[in-house]
Write a protein that holds these residues in place. Structure first.
Motif, PDB file in Angstrom:
ATOM      1  N   GLN A  41       1.035  -1.272   0.376  1.00  0.00           N
ATOM      2  CA  GLN A  41      -0.125  -0.114  -0.287  1.00  0.00           C
ATOM      3  C   GLN A  41       0.777   1.471   0.058  1.00  0.00           C
ATOM      4  OE1 GLN A  41      -3.475   0.141  -0.124  1.00  0.00           O
ATOM      5  NE2 GLN A  41      -2.739   2.066  -0.456  1.00  0.00           N
TER       6      GLN A  41
ATOM      7  N   ARG B 267       2.782   1.845  -3.479  1.00  0.00           N
ATOM      8  CA  ARG B 267       1.552   2.514  -4.248  1.00  0.00           C
ATOM      9  C   ARG B 267       1.727   3.947  -3.896  1.00  0.00           C
ATOM     10  NH1 ARG B 267      -1.398  -3.289  -3.737  1.00  0.00           N
ATOM     11  NH2 ARG B 267      -0.921  -4.313  -5.471  1.00  0.00           N
ATOM     12  N   ASP B 268       1.241   4.526  -3.101  1.00  0.00           N
ATOM     13  CA  ASP B 268       1.054   5.772  -2.274  1.00  0.00           C
ATOM     14  C   ASP B 268       2.497   6.578  -3.260  1.00  0.00           C
ATOM     15  OD1 ASP B 268      -1.558   4.802  -1.157  1.00  0.00           O
ATOM     16  OD2 ASP B 268      -0.360   4.833   1.111  1.00  0.00           O
TER      17      ASP B 268
ATOM     18  N   VAL C  85       4.487  -1.475  -8.967  1.00  0.00           N
ATOM     19  CA  VAL C  85       4.477  -2.829  -7.904  1.00  0.00           C
ATOM     20  C   VAL C  85       3.701  -3.979  -9.114  1.00  0.00           C
ATOM     21  CG1 VAL C  85       2.923  -3.528  -5.915  1.00  0.00           C
ATOM     22  CG2 VAL C  85       3.874  -0.972  -6.149  1.00  0.00           C
TER      23      VAL C  85
END
Length: 271
Positions: free
Chosen positions: A207, A210-211, A216
């Protein structure tokens, strides 16, 4: 050692418990710091999925409430939460009126060497292979015999972890960690629909990456790809991230992306 069963201080479990007889249940290993369980939301999500797949009739609100009270008493350390299907008659068939047992065990935080995080670790290439069972893949169920066999393969303290592959030779994970490769700026980790444990720190790293807008990729990883990796690192919910320095004939530097992710995640375990 702090120990609760069904919300009460206790240590004795029935010899008829299905968790003991068949590994019929789930567990979570949770870092506790300043009386608070870390990554609680992610542990809860994995537990919910496990309870759904195993059809365990348990009130997860009650489980979480007990965990919070237990963690406040523990202060700092590790809380191991176990859910078993409870007592049953001989035979595999689960009883319709099963009473799920809720176990909590507290222990000190593991004293991992600081150099594991700073300098990196060496992996042992385990011969034990992970069997494929999609119905259980990703879950942290109580049957850990594959990991027991794999961990018994080495005793040399030069190896901090072992690499585990599936029956086809694909890279899956460490014995008690998830594994990531970095190649040409891409963050790669194994797809876990056939076997392996979907770690909560793995989910957090995916997460966060990706932020940050990092590429990814979650897919099968062939063993030969190790030689092509620019960086390799391990992760779990107790120690965060360990860079991997080498395994067998392979060697990798402690790279910039590994260091960046270490910096982003350190507060999850220590604050």
């Amino acid at each position: 050692m702090l120990s609760w069963i069904d919300g009460q201080s206790a240590e004795a479990l029935s010899a008829r418990d299905r968790g003991l007889a068949y590994g019929d249940g789930l567990f979570e290993t949770i870092r506790v710091s300043a009386g608070r369980p870390r990554l609680l939301a992610r542990h809860r999500v994995r537990l919910e999925e496990g309870v759904r797949r195993l059809s365990l009739p348990v009130n997860l609100e009650l489980v979480e409430d007990e965990l919070l009270r237990f963690s406040a008493l523990l202060g700092d350390g590790v809380a191991k939460l176990m859910l078993t299907r409870g007592e049953g008659a001989r035979g595999y068939a689960p009883q319709a009126d099963a009473q799920v047992r809720r176990l909590l065990l507290g222990s000190p935080a593991p004293a991992y060497p600081v150099k594991n995080s700073e300098e990196g670790v060496t992996l042992f290439p385990c011969a034990t292979r992970l069997a494929e069972q999609p119905l259980l893949a990703g879950l942290k169920h109580l049957n850990r015999l594959e990991q027991v066999l794999a961990r018994a393969e080495w005793s040399d303290p030069a190896f901090a972890e072992g690499l585990m592959r599936d029956v086809s030779g694909r890279i899956v994970e460490g014995v008690f960690s998830n594994l990531f490769l970095v190649r040409q700026g891409e963050l790669i980790t194994a797809e876990l629909s056939r076997c392996g444990v979907a770690g909560v720190m793995r989910a957090e790293i995916l997460q966060r990456a990706r932020d940050l807008g990092l590429p990814v990729i979650v897919r099968d990883i062939e063993y030969g790809e190790l030689a092509q990796a620019d960086e390799v690192f391990l992760c779990n919910s107790l120690y965060g991230i360990w860079p991997v320095r080498g395994m067998a004939k392979h060697a990798w530097p402690v790279g910039p992306l590994t260091r960046k992710l270490q910096g982003l995640l350190c507060e999850l375990l220590d604050s």
